[in-house]
Design an enzyme around this catalytic site. Structure first.
Site, PDB file in Angstrom:
ATOM      1  N   GLU A  16      -6.708   1.722  -3.080  1.00 25.73           N
ATOM      2  CA  GLU A  16      -5.792   0.655  -3.469  1.00 25.73           C
ATOM      3  C   GLU A  16      -6.169   0.171  -4.859  1.00 25.73           C
ATOM      4  O   GLU A  16      -7.225   0.508  -5.386  1.00 25.73           O
ATOM      5  CB  GLU A  16      -5.831  -0.511  -2.471  1.00 25.73           C
ATOM      6  CG  GLU A  16      -7.169  -1.225  -2.397  1.00 25.73           C
ATOM      7  CD  GLU A  16      -7.169  -2.356  -1.382  1.00 25.73           C
ATOM      8  OE1 GLU A  16      -6.082  -2.714  -0.888  1.00 25.73           O
ATOM      9  OE2 GLU A  16      -8.252  -2.881  -1.090  1.00 25.73           O
TER      10      GLU A  16
ATOM     11  N   HIS B 107     -14.734  -4.156   7.407  1.00 28.59           N
ATOM     12  CA  HIS B 107     -13.956  -3.916   6.185  1.00 28.59           C
ATOM     13  C   HIS B 107     -14.129  -5.021   5.139  1.00 28.59           C
ATOM     14  O   HIS B 107     -13.382  -5.067   4.163  1.00 28.59           O
ATOM     15  CB  HIS B 107     -12.465  -3.731   6.513  1.00 28.59           C
ATOM     16  CG  HIS B 107     -12.214  -2.692   7.556  1.00 28.59           C
ATOM     17  ND1 HIS B 107     -12.491  -1.358   7.359  1.00 28.59           N
ATOM     18  CD2 HIS B 107     -11.731  -2.797   8.832  1.00 28.59           C
ATOM     19  CE1 HIS B 107     -12.174  -0.678   8.454  1.00 28.59           C
ATOM     20  NE2 HIS B 107     -11.723  -1.514   9.352  1.00 28.59           N
TER      21      HIS B 107
ATOM     22  N   GLY C  95      -8.056  -7.213   3.482  1.00 26.92           N
ATOM     23  CA  GLY C  95      -9.167  -7.787   4.220  1.00 26.92           C
ATOM     24  C   GLY C  95      -9.420  -7.145   5.569  1.00 26.92           C
ATOM     25  O   GLY C  95     -10.041  -7.747   6.442  1.00 26.92           O
ATOM     26  N   GLY C  96      -8.918  -5.931   5.761  1.00 33.12           N
ATOM     27  CA  GLY C  96      -9.137  -5.238   7.027  1.00 33.12           C
ATOM     28  C   GLY C  96      -8.164  -5.626   8.127  1.00 33.12           C
ATOM     29  O   GLY C  96      -8.223  -5.084   9.233  1.00 33.12           O
TER      30      GLY C  96
ATOM     31  N   LYS D 289      -3.094   1.679   9.107  1.00 31.97           N
ATOM     32  CA  LYS D 289      -3.159   0.606   8.118  1.00 31.97           C
ATOM     33  C   LYS D 289      -1.835  -0.140   8.037  1.00 31.97           C
ATOM     34  O   LYS D 289      -0.768   0.432   8.273  1.00 31.97           O
ATOM     35  CB  LYS D 289      -3.490   1.167   6.728  1.00 31.97           C
ATOM     36  CG  LYS D 289      -4.871   1.754   6.595  1.00 31.97           C
ATOM     37  CD  LYS D 289      -5.123   2.201   5.157  1.00 31.97           C
ATOM     38  CE  LYS D 289      -6.537   2.702   4.966  1.00 31.97           C
ATOM     39  NZ  LYS D 289      -6.785   3.094   3.557  1.00 31.97           N
TER      40      LYS D 289
ATOM     41  N   HIS E 100     -17.258   3.599  -0.441  1.00 28.84           N
ATOM     42  CA  HIS E 100     -16.205   2.801  -1.064  1.00 28.84           C
ATOM     43  C   HIS E 100     -16.680   2.508  -2.492  1.00 28.84           C
ATOM     44  O   HIS E 100     -17.586   1.706  -2.704  1.00 28.84           O
ATOM     45  CB  HIS E 100     -16.011   1.503  -0.274  1.00 28.84           C
ATOM     46  CG  HIS E 100     -14.924   0.624  -0.797  1.00 28.84           C
ATOM     47  ND1 HIS E 100     -13.923   0.128  -0.001  1.00 28.84           N
ATOM     48  CD2 HIS E 100     -14.673   0.128  -2.027  1.00 28.84           C
ATOM     49  CE1 HIS E 100     -13.108  -0.625  -0.723  1.00 28.84           C
ATOM     50  NE2 HIS E 100     -13.557  -0.630  -1.954  1.00 28.84           N
TER      51      HIS E 100
ATOM     52  N   LYS F 194       0.812  -1.222   0.000  1.00 26.48           N
ATOM     53  CA  LYS F 194       0.000   0.000   0.000  1.00 26.48           C
ATOM     54  C   LYS F 194       0.844   1.271   0.000  1.00 26.48           C
ATOM     55  O   LYS F 194       0.449   2.297  -0.564  1.00 26.48           O
ATOM     56  CB  LYS F 194      -0.952  -0.021   1.190  1.00 26.48           C
ATOM     57  CG  LYS F 194      -2.099  -1.027   1.032  1.00 26.48           C
ATOM     58  CD  LYS F 194      -3.039  -0.974   2.216  1.00 26.48           C
ATOM     59  CE  LYS F 194      -4.304  -1.781   1.965  1.00 26.48           C
ATOM     60  NZ  LYS F 194      -4.061  -3.194   1.698  1.00 26.48           N
TER      61      LYS F 194
ATOM     62  N   VAL G 275     -14.322 -10.232  -6.548  1.00 26.54           N
ATOM     63  CA  VAL G 275     -15.465 -11.066  -6.191  1.00 26.54           C
ATOM     64  C   VAL G 275     -16.732 -10.524  -6.853  1.00 26.54           C
ATOM     65  O   VAL G 275     -17.570 -11.268  -7.357  1.00 26.54           O
ATOM     66  CB  VAL G 275     -15.648 -11.111  -4.658  1.00 26.54           C
ATOM     67  CG1 VAL G 275     -16.917 -11.883  -4.278  1.00 26.54           C
ATOM     68  CG2 VAL G 275     -14.427 -11.729  -3.983  1.00 26.54           C
TER      69      VAL G 275
ATOM     70  N   ARG H 217      -6.355  -8.117  -9.966  1.00 28.79           N
ATOM     71  CA  ARG H 217      -6.989  -9.415 -10.206  1.00 28.79           C
ATOM     72  C   ARG H 217      -8.464  -9.198 -10.512  1.00 28.79           C
ATOM     73  O   ARG H 217      -8.952  -8.065 -10.508  1.00 28.79           O
ATOM     74  CB  ARG H 217      -6.861 -10.290  -8.952  1.00 28.79           C
ATOM     75  CG  ARG H 217      -7.417  -9.582  -7.703  1.00 28.79           C
ATOM     76  CD  ARG H 217      -7.536 -10.486  -6.516  1.00 28.79           C
ATOM     77  NE  ARG H 217      -7.826  -9.759  -5.291  1.00 28.79           N
ATOM     78  CZ  ARG H 217      -9.002  -9.307  -4.910  1.00 28.79           C
ATOM     79  NH1 ARG H 217     -10.049  -9.468  -5.722  1.00 28.79           N
ATOM     80  NH2 ARG H 217      -9.181  -8.679  -3.767  1.00 28.79           N
TER      81      ARG H 217
END
Length: 449
Positions: A288, A235, A164-165, A158, A208, A116, A295, A292
């Protein structure tokens, strides 16, 4: 075109990729653990190979075994899906070194965007708006306190290598930082092997919103609208929709062009997603980049008519994009909910045998499933067992259709999060489009938080 592709994944995404491969006339190779011997993706593939015991480090994260199967099956390419090895730059590199095309961006790009802090620096250099914060790794509390005083509270702590939080925490004041910094740093070290932390200004009550992009090897890049992914628990996304009720045409254009600029600045190719935090005034900031397939990619497919897996495969094969930005047209409204095998009150996983599975049917109702009636839900993997996607001309119609579909969705033998999804979809604030990241905390029953 590729003759044979290995899918280095499991569950609904493996089946999803296999279906597109077959529609393109491409043979498929599945890999599976002992726990997944009877899984749908194993039955669907042309060939299937056992790669190890149930635990992921002995199967789906076993790079050596996956490459061994790829050689034995004589595949041309490997599709990583999402999760597992999909954003592992070393795996992408090993694929290339062994003569297999990795269906995704280059290892160098994966590595840069997977960190990040590196991603913040790259986006800042490209002129992409980033959340005010520090861009150097923090390992010590005292240094973090100095940075916090410079930025000002409230803050978001962070993990640089996080996802994934994990390692992420809201910091309201200096006492919070003193209490939480070391614990989150150690957690990041444990999960990612990297305890580097950083601080960003907390954007309060944000949304988001993410932009799907496609890019070929010649730099041709398009954006395919946005996905509203603000309804999250700890998250983790729960409900996604496209397009966003909050985003107007000019903001959509601006965010899309920014995402394209971000992708071009790092030499990105294949499908990718640029995620943004958006405030009440529609100011947006880079969060971010996921290198890929996401989902939630089906809702973009539903409103654009594009098969994103097919696009990934064609780009990886070396083809140029066959669509230009002016040709991208968004039609209708699509909503996806994630079905989890978990107790809707405690949120503990609920593994076991699925004794009954009755799915809602109807026009523009789509299912992506990792389960079948009579099969076991394993305790070894993520509890997401399916996705329900509905699409209509208007958002209001999609909400109504989704509410009916959830009422008709029957799973027995295990518990699921369907009661929570029903509560979200029927909430008046959801209907109004007030879907910020604090939605669940603000509006749902305490037991669901």
């Amino acid at each position: 075109m590729f003759k044979k592709i290995l899918i280095a994944n499991r569950g609904e995404i493996a089946s999803r990729i296999i279906r597109t491969c077959h529609s393109m006339g491409i043979e498929t190779v599945a890999v599976y653990s002992e726990a997944d011997a009877n899984a749908p993706h194993v039955k669907l593939a042309c060939e299937a190979y056992l790669i190890g015991k149930p635990r992921v480090n002995e199967s789906y994260l076993n790079v050596e075994k996956i490459i061994e199967v790829a050689k034995r099956a004589k595949v041309d390419a490997i599709h990583p899906g999402y999760g597992f090895l999909s954003e592992n730059s070393l795996f992408a590199k090993v694929c290339e070194e062994n003569g297999f095309v990795f269906i995704g961006p280059t290892p160098e790009v994966i590595e840069k965007m997977g960190d990040k802090l590196q991603a913040r620096l790259a986006m800042e250099a490209a002129g992409v708006p980033i959340v005010p914060g520090n861009s150097t790794p923090l390992f010590e509390l005292e240094k973090a306190k100095e940075v916090a005083e410079t930025i000002g509270f409230p803050l978001m702590l962070k993990a640089s290598a996080g996802g994934g939080g994990i390692g992420m925490q809201v910091i309201q004041n200096m006492n919070d930082l003193e209490k939480l910094f070391d614990g989150n740093r150690k957690r990041a070290e444990s999960f990612f092997g990297n305890g580097a932390m950083f601080l960003e200004k907390l954007i309060e009550n944000p949304r988001h919103i993410e932009i799907q992009i496609l890019a070929d090897h010649k730099g041709n890049t398009v954006f395919l609208g946005e996905r509203e992914c603000s309804i999250q628990r700890r998250h983790q996304k729960v409900v996604e929709e496209a397009p966003s009720k909050f985003v107007d045409n000019q903001t959509r254009k601006n965010m899309g062009e920014t995402a394209v600029k971000a992708a071009k600045s790092i030499g990105y190719s294949n499908a990718g997603t640029v995620e943004f935090i958006v405030d009440d005034e529609k100011n947006y900031y880079f969060l971010e980049m996921n290198t890929r397939l996401q989902v939630e990619h089906p809702i973009t497919e539903e409103i654009t008519g594009l098969d994103l897996v097919e696009q990934q495969i064609r780009i990886a094969f070396g083809e140029l994009l066959n669509i230009q930005q002016s040709e991208v047209e968004l039609k209708g409204h699509s909503i996806e909910v994630r079905i989890y095998a978990e107790d809707p009150v405690t949120f503990y996983p609920s593994p076991g045998k699925v004794t009954k599975l009755q799915l809602p049917t109807g026009e523009n109702i789509r299912h992506e499933l990792a389960i079948e009636e009579g099969l076991d839900v394993s305790p070894f993997y993520d509890p997401m067992i399916g996705k329900l996607i509905v699409t209509s001309n208007l958002r209001e119609e999609s909400i109504e259709k989704l509410a009916r579909a959830l009422d008709e969705y029957e799973i027995e033998g295990i518990k699921s999060n369907i009661p929570i999804l029903k509560e979200i979809i029927r909430h008046p604030e959801f209907n109004k489009g007030n879907t910020t990241t604090s939605f669940i905390n603000n509006y749902l029953s305490l037991s669901h938080k």
